[in-house]
Design an enzyme around this catalytic site. Structure first.
Site, PDB file in Angstrom:
ATOM      1  N   HIS A  67      31.066  43.256  41.759  1.00  9.00           N
ATOM      2  CA  HIS A  67      32.501  42.656  41.852  1.00  9.00           C
ATOM      3  C   HIS A  67      31.968  42.190  43.086  1.00  9.00           C
ATOM      4  CE1 HIS A  67      36.238  44.146  44.553  1.00  9.00           C
ATOM      5  NE2 HIS A  67      36.630  43.025  43.529  1.00  9.00           N
ATOM      6  N   GLU A  70      31.213  38.526  43.022  1.00  6.65           N
ATOM      7  CA  GLU A  70      32.065  37.735  42.074  1.00  6.65           C
ATOM      8  C   GLU A  70      33.780  37.308  43.843  1.00  6.65           C
ATOM      9  OE1 GLU A  70      36.775  38.307  42.400  1.00  6.65           O
ATOM     10  OE2 GLU A  70      35.782  40.036  40.712  1.00  6.65           O
ATOM     11  N   HIS A  71      33.006  37.978  44.885  1.00  3.46           N
ATOM     12  CA  HIS A  71      34.207  37.865  45.793  1.00  3.46           C
ATOM     13  C   HIS A  71      33.757  36.834  46.902  1.00  3.46           C
ATOM     14  CE1 HIS A  71      37.259  40.889  46.950  1.00  3.46           C
ATOM     15  NE2 HIS A  71      37.007  40.870  45.477  1.00  3.46           N
ATOM     16  N   GLU A 142      40.840  46.868  48.950  1.00  6.11           N
ATOM     17  CA  GLU A 142      40.883  47.025  48.377  1.00  6.11           C
ATOM     18  C   GLU A 142      40.437  48.001  47.449  1.00  6.11           C
ATOM     19  OE1 GLU A 142      38.642  43.863  46.286  1.00  6.11           O
ATOM     20  OE2 GLU A 142      39.987  44.170  43.878  1.00  6.11           O
TER      21      GLU A 142
END
Lengths: 426, 425
Positions: A67, A70-71, A142
């Site tokens: 993840h 991905e950012h 997040e």
């Protein structure tokens, strides 16, 4: 190039595997304004232990790294890729699931430029220590956002209870602690291992001309050099078939309690037609038992044990599968008992009921084809496990009451069930 | 773009949007009335009662089984505020039989079921079914209570409540918890009859059909008396001399910072397009000032965005931050606002924002729901503005227009939901 026709659905799918191993699918939808494209790697949060490219032994990486990567792919030396997409009138995004990381855009103009941007930014990583550090603050927020979200806590609490070892039980974003260990070198190592074209799939749907689009993609890929594809070695976790814990209660700052019963699938087919059939049978059965037209739904609603938030869902991916049933409730213990009783005591479904549920499932499948997002994302998910989205109707039609009873015998046993609740803090 | 055929049939406005995009046909009914404290809880209850049962399908199980037989037709209701209006939406979606190899006319059957639900609900002794009403009262209580559990929605609701204190817009679409017990099946039914006589009612049909195909079927099944249009007046807020600051403490890990602005511009105004561009440069997108500065540069938040309420003349900013970063986040948000006021944005930002707004509008009308929402703006605002004019309007906005519309924007309330002291983790 191959053309696959689905006459009943009035769709045509264009497919080609490029020389570098990339699978490209194009589904023209000429009535739509927008084009939607996803570029997906078969790499998600469960891939936390593997042999990195060029190495000989397995390595465990920090939770949440897929993840995080991905950012970070969105940031380049000359700025943010979001800026480029918006200059070209597109809206871009990405998501990481248990088994996939997808990059996507949708746009009604400049489709060619946007497709080029999508392919290029995913294939040109730029990670520095400084930008990696900066991202930690953003992702920490997040994670905090999800920490305060009772539905998310309930969902992960349930999955956590089902699995002893399988990394599907770990939150996709990791923890504030685990992401603190991520470095640019680790990101490059994951990138090199999982972002080779032969581990990826590109899906384009919208008012595009399939031949021109394919030509453009081919040209884009030919200009770049890639190493030869290698088989990716992912660690196979030993996972017992029974659940890890029977019950888990989370106290939170809420006014309404929540309860979810998880069903852990015992036998998960690795891929292909068998897997699709298993998933369809389980989905149909759970809907029959707990959908709004079921006698159980009506009774539980009348008893005040459930409300509109009550849901039932079944997921099956790579080597794990689980069902989830539940929602908001004023009596979480009563509801858990009822759901478990319905599951364990299930014994029969007749052909007429199966036929009705098939109709319902086929109708909802048609409805989901209204959405380009659904088509691209689900097609990719199925393709990674060697199934086809467009085989769903055929598979549903082939189901018999015996198939349905077989999945019930497999999963509806005490040791396959777990209960998770969110309750107000005392 | 999309075509829309409109026909008034008594008290019903029928809108048909023909399109071949979808494999299903969509029916959407909208009932609109002024927001009003006295009846909002009853309005919130009515659609949930209606979707339970009809005379012909007198139990939830029978009703839902029939939907399954129509190839899993779906039925959903929801409630919204559009400016100072309360809007009830009932949505039914049914497969188009041409993709099924079945010949039964599913759309017509869905229309019949829809009209049964509205005009022949399950009743007893001059009221709705008592069992159903009691069951839905309980569900509504739970729904209102659960707002507290979703902190982002809760913070947004609290901001509006504080900002519009004493005016109808402060009401929650689901009504008031304390009013639920005062409602009984007879009173609710009476109110429903009143709604059928007085609400502004629109029915949308979106799919592979034309007005001529369905007009007769609709007229036969939906008989509503013609009604006069209600004039709408909006409450004007008295100007605040100082910005109001509300800090609420709860057991939370992330602080929710929400700012409410009065834009003094609504969908009805000619400078609404300029406001959209203003909002887009400021916080509407991932290229906007808020995202770039609060998130990308300062790493303070995962989300930091603004959005406008088209019919209310309100703009909201929201960001999820570490509780200790309250002042820093506010400072950055204020600085972006200041930059907007001083015209500190490039031509590139204007062009980029226009391109993204255009894209967003065109994408919106790729869904049946989106087409209906775009069309329904014109019902709420009582002005006709087809999508192509909207798109042209956006294109024509100049830098001066953006600056001018920005001069009308005033910060009204800052709301911050944060952790309780002494609970630092």
């Amino acid at each position: 190039m191959k053309v696959i026709r689905y006459d009943q659905l009035q769709e045509q799918l264009f497919y080609e595997r490029l020389n570098n191993g990339l699978d490209v699918y194009i589904l023209p939808k000429k009535e739509f304004n927008k084009t939607y494209a996803t570029f997906t790697t078969k790499y998600g949060s469960v891939d936390n232990c593997f042999t990195p490219y060029g190495k000989t032994s397995m390595k465990k990486v920090p939770d949440g790294i897929a993840h995080f990567l991905e950012h970070k792919l969105f940031e380049k030396e000359d700025g943010d890729v979001f800026q480029t997409f918006s200059k070209q009138g597109a809206s871009a995004n990405a998501f990481t699931s248990f088994t996939r990381t997808a990059y996507l855009f949708s746009s009604t103009t400049n489709v060619e430029e946007n497709l080029e941007t999508l392919l290029d930014f995913v294939q040109e990583p730029y990670f520095t220590e400084q930008t990696v550090e900066k991202e930690k603050g953003i992702i920490a927020q997040e994670i905090r956002m999800y920490d305060d979200n009772p539905d998310w806590r309930l969902y992960f609490g349930t999955i956590e209870s089902m699995y002893h070892n399988h990394p599907v039980k770990i939150d996709i974003a990791g923890t504030v602690e685990s992401i603190s260990h991520i470095t640019k070198d680790l990101l490059y190592e994951c990138y090199e291992t999982f972002y080779h074209p032969s581990n990826m799939l590109l899906f384009v749907t919208g008012p595009v001309d399939p031949l021109t689009t394919l030509e453009q993609i081919r040209n884009n890929q030919t200009k770049k050099t890639f190493r030869l594809p290698t088989e990716i070695e992912r660690f196979q976790y030993e996972e017992p078939s029974h659940v890890a814990r029977e019950k888990h209660v989370i106290e939170m700052n809420v006014q309404t309690s929540k309860c979810l019963v998880g069903i852990k699938a015992k036998h998960v087919y690795a891929k292909g037609k068998e897997k699709l059939k298993h998933e369809c049978a389980m989905g149909l059965l759970l809907d029959y038992l707990f959908g709004k037209s079921s006698p159980h739904y009506e009774r539980l609603y009348q008893q005040g044990l459930i409300d509109e938030t009550f849901m039932v869902d079944y997921t099956e991916e790579s080597d794990f599968g689980f069902g989830l049933i539940g929602g908001d409730t004023s009596q979480p213990d009563e509801l858990a008992k009822e759901i478990e009783r319905i599951l364990v005591q299930f014994s029969d479904i007749d052909d007429e009921q199966v036929e009705r549920m098939k109709r319902k499932k086929i109708g909802s499948f048609l409805r989901s084809l209204n959405s380009l997002e659904y088509i691209a994302n689900q097609f990719t998910r199925y393709a990674f496990d060697e199934m086809s989205l467009f085989d769903v109707v055929r598979t549903l039609q082939s189901l018999t009451s015996d198939d349905i009873k077989a999945v019930a015998r497999e999963c509806f046993m005490r040791e396959q069930l777990t209960v998770c609740q969110v309750v107000p803090k005392r | 773009m999309f075509q829309e055929e409109v026909k008034t049939i008594g008290g019903l406005r029928l809108h048909v949007i023909p399109t071949k995009k979808y494999k299903t046909n969509t029916l959407v009914l909208k009932m609109k009335a002024p927001l009003c404290e006295q009846d909002i809880t009853m309005r919130a209850l009515v659609p949930y009662v209606l979707q339970n049962a009809t005379e012909r399908h007198p139990s939830m199980k029978e009703f839902r089984t029939y939907l399954d037989e129509l190839y899993g037709a779906t039925l959903q209701v929801d409630l919204a505020k559009k400016g100072e209006h309360h809007v009830i939406t009932i949505r039914m979606d049914v497969a188009n039989e041409k993709f099924l190899g079945d010949t039964s006319p599913l759309l017509r059957e869905a229309l019949t079921l829809f009209s049964d639900m509205l005009f022949r609900p399950l009743t007893e002794q001059g009221g709705f079914s008592v069992t159903i009403v009691e069951q839905e009262k309980r569900a509504l209580k739970q729904k209102i209570q659960s707002l507290f559990d979703d902190k982002m929605r809760y913070a947004q609701h609290r901001l509006i409540e504080e900002m519009y204190k004493g005016s109808p817009y402060a009401l929650d679409v689901h009504g008031k918890l304390n009013d639920i017990d005062t409602i009984d099946a007879k009173r609710l039914y009476k109110h429903y009859e009143h709604m059928l006589k007085h609400d502004e009612i629109d029915l949308y049909i979106v799919g592979d059909v034309m007005l001529a195909d369905v007009e007769h079927d609709v007229a036969e099944r939906f008989s509503l008396e013609a009604r006069p249009l209600r004039s709408t007046e909006t409450t004007t807020l008295t100007k605040r001399t100082n910005v109001q600051e509300v800090i609420e403490k709860q057991d939370v890990k992330q602080g929710k910072l929400h700012l409410g602005y009065r834009t003094n511009t609504t969908y009805n105004d000619p400078d609404y397009d300029a406001l959209q561009v203003w909002n887009g440069i400021f916080g509407g997108f991932a290229h906007s000032k808020l995202f770039m500065n609060v998130r990308e540069k300062a790493s303070l938040a995962y989300y930091a965005a603004s959005r406008i309420e088209s019919h209310q003349g309100m703009m909201m900013v929201m960001a999820g931050i570490e509780p200790s970063n309250y002042e820093r986040a506010l400072e950055i948000i204020h600085a972006q606002e200041e930059a907007m006021r001083n015209g500190q944005f490039s031509d590139q930002e204007i062009i980029q924002t226009k391109a993204v707004i255009r894209n967003q509008l065109l994408e919106t009308v790729d869904t049946a729901r989106g087409m209906i929402e775009v069309s329904y703006h014109n019902v709420i605002a009582t002005r006709q503005r087809p999508l192509n004019e909207w798109l042209e309007g956006i294109e024509k906005v100049t830098r001066e227009d953006v600056v001018r519309v920005g001069e009308k924007i005033e910060l009204d309330t800052i709301y911050f939901l944060t952790e309780k002291e002494g609970e630092k983790k």
